[in-house]
Design an enzyme around this catalytic site. Structure first.
Site, PDB file in Angstrom:
ATOM      1  N   HIS A   1      35.170  38.489  39.561  1.00 28.70           N
ATOM      2  CA  HIS A   1      36.678  38.389  39.174  1.00 28.70           C
ATOM      3  C   HIS A   1      37.538  37.599  40.201  1.00 28.70           C
ATOM      4  O   HIS A   1      36.814  37.317  41.317  1.00 28.70           O
ATOM      5  CB  HIS A   1      37.248  39.887  39.133  1.00 28.70           C
ATOM      6  CG  HIS A   1      37.081  40.593  40.327  1.00 28.70           C
ATOM      7  ND1 HIS A   1      36.124  40.939  41.098  1.00 28.70           N
ATOM      8  CD2 HIS A   1      38.301  40.693  41.264  1.00 28.70           C
ATOM      9  CE1 HIS A   1      36.614  41.501  42.205  1.00 28.70           C
ATOM     10  NE2 HIS A   1      37.898  41.487  42.380  1.00 28.70           N
ATOM     11  N   CYS A   2      38.748  37.378  40.047  1.00 25.48           N
ATOM     12  CA  CYS A   2      39.704  36.497  40.939  1.00 25.48           C
ATOM     13  C   CYS A   2      41.148  37.392  40.827  1.00 25.48           C
ATOM     14  O   CYS A   2      41.218  38.514  40.496  1.00 25.48           O
ATOM     15  CB  CYS A   2      39.789  35.252  40.744  1.00 25.48           C
ATOM     16  SG  CYS A   2      40.094  34.743  38.919  1.00 25.48           S
ATOM     17  N   TYR A   3      42.024  36.486  40.856  1.00 26.47           N
ATOM     18  CA  TYR A   3      43.555  37.017  40.528  1.00 26.47           C
ATOM     19  C   TYR A   3      43.668  37.112  38.976  1.00 26.47           C
ATOM     20  O   TYR A   3      44.008  38.370  38.530  1.00 26.47           O
ATOM     21  CB  TYR A   3      44.528  36.228  41.439  1.00 26.47           C
ATOM     22  CG  TYR A   3      45.761  36.629  40.987  1.00 26.47           C
ATOM     23  CD1 TYR A   3      46.219  37.920  41.664  1.00 26.47           C
ATOM     24  CD2 TYR A   3      46.901  36.297  40.176  1.00 26.47           C
ATOM     25  CE1 TYR A   3      47.493  38.551  41.325  1.00 26.47           C
ATOM     26  CE2 TYR A   3      47.994  36.648  39.946  1.00 26.47           C
ATOM     27  CZ  TYR A   3      48.456  38.118  40.561  1.00 26.47           C
ATOM     28  OH  TYR A   3      49.609  38.514  40.271  1.00 26.47           O
TER      29      TYR A   3
ATOM     30  N   ILE B   1      42.043  40.714  39.008  1.00 22.10           N
ATOM     31  CA  ILE B   1      42.677  41.917  39.785  1.00 22.10           C
ATOM     32  C   ILE B   1      43.981  42.197  39.417  1.00 22.10           C
ATOM     33  O   ILE B   1      44.391  43.474  39.571  1.00 22.10           O
ATOM     34  CB  ILE B   1      42.372  41.630  41.224  1.00 22.10           C
ATOM     35  CG1 ILE B   1      42.469  43.038  41.986  1.00 22.10           C
ATOM     36  CG2 ILE B   1      43.276  40.656  41.743  1.00 22.10           C
ATOM     37  CD1 ILE B   1      42.012  43.083  43.447  1.00 22.10           C
TER      38      ILE B   1
END
Length: 108
Positions: A69-71, A97
């Protein structure tokens, strides 16, 4: 993110449930170190997208399930593509996130 990602949005909360049910899974946060320090999902490991080629030092077994995952889900999509090219066979982009509903660790 690929073209179809706009039609099939990932749900990080559902992805985290899959990760939590997978005793061999690794949760990778591919945001920058600074972003990670400001707040991250408990249990996640930081491997910035620019350093994704270092995955072998963190996870040498290419059959290990990786939940990335990332932003927003865009960088994690690029990371998933790179990880698959490196031979990792069980890699999932679980999204961003920004849509996470749980608690985070780190400062704000």
């Amino acid at each position: 993110m690929g073209f179809l990602d706009f039609f099939f949005q990932t749900d990080i909360n559902a992805g985290l449930a899959q990760y939590q049910a997978d005793p061999k899974g690794v949760l990778l946060d591919v945001r920058t170190r600074e972003e990670y320090t400001h707040g991250h999902i408990p249990g996640s490991q930081n491997l910035p997208l620019q350093e994704v080629t270092r995955i072998g030092t963190m996870v040498p077994d290419q059959s290990t399930p990786l939940y990335v995952h990332c932003y927003s889900g865009a960088r994690s999509g690029r990371a998933v593509t790179a990880l698959r090219r490196m031979g990792y066979s069980h890699v999932s982009n679980i999204g961003g996130i920004r849509d996470y509903r749980g608690k985070t660790e780190g400062g704000n």
